[in-house]
Write a protein that holds these residues in place. Structure first.
Motif, PDB file in Angstrom:
ATOM      1  N   LEU A   1      11.986   0.508   3.593  1.00  0.00           N
ATOM      2  CA  LEU A   1      10.941   1.218   2.382  1.00  0.00           C
ATOM      3  C   LEU A   1      10.341   2.131   3.221  1.00  0.00           C
ATOM      4  O   LEU A   1      10.018   3.340   2.355  1.00  0.00           O
ATOM      5  CB  LEU A   1      10.280   0.154   2.534  1.00  0.00           C
ATOM      6  N   PHE A   2      10.340   2.427   4.386  1.00  0.00           N
ATOM      7  CA  PHE A   2       8.918   3.478   5.001  1.00  0.00           C
ATOM      8  C   PHE A   2       9.986   4.531   5.270  1.00  0.00           C
ATOM      9  O   PHE A   2       9.667   5.929   6.101  1.00  0.00           O
ATOM     10  CB  PHE A   2       8.364   3.236   6.365  1.00  0.00           C
ATOM     11  N   GLY A   3      11.451   4.679   5.166  1.00  0.00           N
ATOM     12  CA  GLY A   3      12.012   5.919   5.832  1.00  0.00           C
ATOM     13  C   GLY A   3      12.124   5.836   6.830  1.00  0.00           C
ATOM     14  O   GLY A   3      11.875   5.585   8.033  1.00  0.00           O
ATOM     15  N   GLY A   4      11.967   7.548   7.376  1.00  0.00           N
ATOM     16  CA  GLY A   4      11.933   7.988   8.235  1.00  0.00           C
ATOM     17  C   GLY A   4      11.125   7.791   9.054  1.00  0.00           C
ATOM     18  O   GLY A   4      10.848   7.889  10.630  1.00  0.00           O
TER      19      GLY A   4
ATOM     20  N   GLU B   1       7.236   2.067  -8.510  1.00  0.00           N
ATOM     21  CA  GLU B   1       7.861   1.578 -10.075  1.00  0.00           C
ATOM     22  C   GLU B   1       9.142   1.228  -9.647  1.00  0.00           C
ATOM     23  O   GLU B   1       9.695   1.215 -11.372  1.00  0.00           O
ATOM     24  CB  GLU B   1       7.193   2.974 -10.452  1.00  0.00           C
ATOM     25  N   PHE B   2      10.207   1.987  -9.119  1.00  0.00           N
ATOM     26  CA  PHE B   2      11.437   1.665  -8.554  1.00  0.00           C
ATOM     27  C   PHE B   2      11.865   0.541  -8.562  1.00  0.00           C
ATOM     28  O   PHE B   2      11.278  -0.157  -8.057  1.00  0.00           O
ATOM     29  CB  PHE B   2      12.117   2.777  -7.613  1.00  0.00           C
ATOM     30  N   GLN B   3      12.631  -0.316  -9.475  1.00  0.00           N
ATOM     31  CA  GLN B   3      12.547  -0.938  -9.049  1.00  0.00           C
ATOM     32  C   GLN B   3      13.564  -1.877  -7.322  1.00  0.00           C
ATOM     33  O   GLN B   3      13.340  -2.617  -6.746  1.00  0.00           O
ATOM     34  CB  GLN B   3      13.865  -2.275 -10.381  1.00  0.00           C
ATOM     35  N   ALA B   4      14.538  -0.839  -7.083  1.00  0.00           N
ATOM     36  CA  ALA B   4      15.046  -0.209  -6.261  1.00  0.00           C
ATOM     37  C   ALA B   4      14.260  -0.748  -5.217  1.00  0.00           C
ATOM     38  O   ALA B   4      14.362  -0.978  -3.562  1.00  0.00           O
ATOM     39  CB  ALA B   4      15.346   1.021  -5.616  1.00  0.00           C
ATOM     40  N   VAL B   5      12.370  -0.602  -5.329  1.00  0.00           N
ATOM     41  CA  VAL B   5      11.946  -0.678  -4.283  1.00  0.00           C
ATOM     42  C   VAL B   5      10.775  -2.255  -4.287  1.00  0.00           C
ATOM     43  O   VAL B   5      10.334  -2.468  -3.445  1.00  0.00           O
ATOM     44  CB  VAL B   5      10.669   0.474  -3.909  1.00  0.00           C
TER      45      VAL B   5
ATOM     46  N   ARG C   1       0.619  -0.674  -0.177  1.00  0.00           N
ATOM     47  CA  ARG C   1       0.341   0.263  -0.031  1.00  0.00           C
ATOM     48  C   ARG C   1       0.495   1.582   0.023  1.00  0.00           C
ATOM     49  O   ARG C   1       0.500   2.044  -0.243  1.00  0.00           O
ATOM     50  CB  ARG C   1      -0.995  -0.269   0.929  1.00  0.00           C
ATOM     51  N   HIS C   2       2.239   1.160   0.746  1.00  0.00           N
ATOM     52  CA  HIS C   2       2.368   2.164   0.976  1.00  0.00           C
ATOM     53  C   HIS C   2       3.716   2.406  -0.478  1.00  0.00           C
ATOM     54  O   HIS C   2       4.228   3.375  -1.139  1.00  0.00           O
ATOM     55  CB  HIS C   2       3.944   2.019   1.812  1.00  0.00           C
ATOM     56  N   ALA C   3       3.776   1.667  -0.868  1.00  0.00           N
ATOM     57  CA  ALA C   3       4.508   1.693  -2.475  1.00  0.00           C
ATOM     58  C   ALA C   3       3.769   1.977  -3.639  1.00  0.00           C
ATOM     59  O   ALA C   3       4.457   2.907  -4.085  1.00  0.00           O
ATOM     60  CB  ALA C   3       5.360   0.048  -2.784  1.00  0.00           C
ATOM     61  N   ARG C   4       2.709   1.540  -3.471  1.00  0.00           N
ATOM     62  CA  ARG C   4       1.299   2.474  -4.380  1.00  0.00           C
ATOM     63  C   ARG C   4       0.996   3.582  -4.489  1.00  0.00           C
ATOM     64  O   ARG C   4       0.511   4.428  -4.864  1.00  0.00           O
ATOM     65  CB  ARG C   4       0.496   1.807  -3.975  1.00  0.00           C
ATOM     66  N   LYS C   5       1.553   4.101  -2.954  1.00  0.00           N
ATOM     67  CA  LYS C   5       0.326   5.464  -2.581  1.00  0.00           C
ATOM     68  C   LYS C   5       1.617   6.555  -2.302  1.00  0.00           C
ATOM     69  O   LYS C   5       1.566   7.380  -3.173  1.00  0.00           O
ATOM     70  CB  LYS C   5      -0.499   5.190  -1.177  1.00  0.00           C
ATOM     71  N   ARG C   6       2.975   6.349  -2.030  1.00  0.00           N
ATOM     72  CA  ARG C   6       4.042   7.147  -1.398  1.00  0.00           C
ATOM     73  C   ARG C   6       4.802   7.587  -3.474  1.00  0.00           C
ATOM     74  O   ARG C   6       4.775   7.076  -3.881  1.00  0.00           O
ATOM     75  CB  ARG C   6       5.037   6.658  -1.024  1.00  0.00           C
ATOM     76  N   ARG C   7       5.071   8.927  -3.290  1.00  0.00           N
ATOM     77  CA  ARG C   7       5.296   9.259  -4.799  1.00  0.00           C
ATOM     78  C   ARG C   7       6.646  10.253  -4.457  1.00  0.00           C
ATOM     79  O   ARG C   7       6.884  11.125  -3.370  1.00  0.00           O
ATOM     80  CB  ARG C   7       4.228  10.133  -5.079  1.00  0.00           C
TER      81      ARG C   7
END
Length: 380
Positions: free
Chosen positions: A338-341, A278-282, A264-270
């Motif tokens: 993935l969530f960073g800070g 969309e980034f392979q690193a994620v 959900r976070h990877a689809r929402k966070r821009r």
């Protein structure tokens, strides 16, 4: 080979997940001293979680190992308080299973209804300062007397202990007998000489309190002996087989919920005009999370299925334990990154997932011990 759950299994787990979310879906403990309460324990019991694999005649559900694991997986996924989930699973698998399979009939009839319906909380007490998986190195002694035994010694780490009503513990009855010199006992908290420490400060699993158990010339009757005198090491390994196979299903549930949260976070966070997924690193680390989860789940299900077929295969149980515990730690590290800070903040719950995951490599036998067991299973 059939990997599909039956309609009965699906209905049971779906209904259980809904009930857990409705009644135990509150936020996880925010401080190290926010342990589970009797009220939340009672709710878990009303949902059948404290008696999953206990006999129906004593108020349990009579489930096998695989169905017990499926329910615990749902519990881990639907309840954010992983400490409570762990406490219930430890109560059931490390303690109630030993009472179910080895207690004298009168003792089983006295304890199992309360263990199943949540009136009693059980704690497994075996770990000492200088002994853990090595049951032959225990220091607690059990001296025979006409009425039974008198136990003296200290256990250094016992989950549920500060709130427990009964302890499943192990003591040396014959120091010269090695593996056959240890005996299992059930010890009521209100007996003379029983002392439990205040809850320990732990890095994770805050919902489940742990403490030290000290017994000083504590009198226990003959009926408190589990199995036969000298059978303690065997009983401990039996209950650990259930714990190592079934308890780790809670982490499958944790990883499942965690993976959905990360997707959900990877689809929402821009960032930089794109969704970060969309980034392979994620995307690739999230794909690795899925692979680790599914591989660990298959190993655990297979170990539980074989137990239900009457094959208590130490090698397969150990492989499942290693796979699940290392997967949940790796996935939790990925989630924080993935969530960073925000992954470092309490509000997301991601940092708590990591802290709750770390002890999975230690309890129920360290992963180093389990690799040794796997090697022995191959004749090494």
């Amino acid at each position: 080979m059939d990997f599909a759950l039956s309609n009965e299994q699906r209905k049971r787990t779906d209904d259980l997940g809904t009930a857990i979310r409705d009644r135990l879906g509150a936020a996880r403990p925010s401080t190290p001293d926010a342990h589970f309460t009797r009220e939340r324990w009672r709710i878990a019991a009303e949902l059948g979680l404290t008696g999953l694999c206990l006999p129906t005649e004593h108020g349990g559900q009579g489930l096998g190992a695989l169905d017990t694991a499926l329910c615990l997986e749902v519990f881990g996924r639907a309840c954010p308080d992983t400490g409570l989930v762990f406490g219930v699973a430890a109560h059931l698998l490390a303690c109630a299973v030993a009472v179910r399979d080895f207690a004298a009939p009168d003792t089983a009839a006295r304890l199992l209804p309360g263990l199943a319906n949540g009136e009693l909380i059980a704690a497994n007490a075996i770990t000492e300062d200088d002994a853990g998986s090595d049951t032959g190195a225990l220091d607690m002694k059990a001296a025979a007397d006409p009425a039974g035994y008198r136990l003296t010694g200290e256990k250094s780490f016992s989950s549920n202990a500060p709130l427990a009503d009964v302890f499943v513990t192990y003591a040396v009855t014959d120091p010269t007998a090695g593996f056959f010199g240890t005996t299992g006992f059930v010890v009521d908290r209100d007996l003379p000489g029983v002392e439990v420490s205040a809850p320990m400060a732990k890095a994770g699993l805050h919902g489940c309190p742990a403490g030290r158990l000290t017994l000083t010339d504590t009198p226990v009757p003959h009926a408190a002996v589990l199995g036969e005198v000298g059978q303690g090491s065997t009983i401990f390994q039996h209950s650990m087989g259930w714990e190592r196979a079934c308890l780790f299903a809670i982490y499958l549930g944790v990883m499942d919920a965690q993976l959905r949260q990360c997707v959900r976070h990877a689809r929402k966070r821009r960032q930089f005009g794109h969704r970060i997924g969309e980034f392979q690193a994620v995307a690739h680390p999230i794909a690795d999370m899925r692979q680790r989860l599914d591989a660990a789940r298959l190993l655990l299900y297979r170990a539980c299925w074989r137990m239900d077929q009457g094959h208590n295969d130490v090698t397969e149980i150990s492989m499942a334990k290693i796979a699940v515990s290392e997967a949940v730690v790796a996935n939790s590290l990925t989630a924080v990154q993935l969530f960073g800070g925000k992954g470092y903040l309490v509000e997301t719950g991601v940092e708590a997932q990591l802290r709750d995951a770390l002890p999975s490599r230690i309890f129920s036998g360290t992963n180093e011990i389990h690799r040794t067991l796997v090697a022995r299973g191959m004749g090494l």
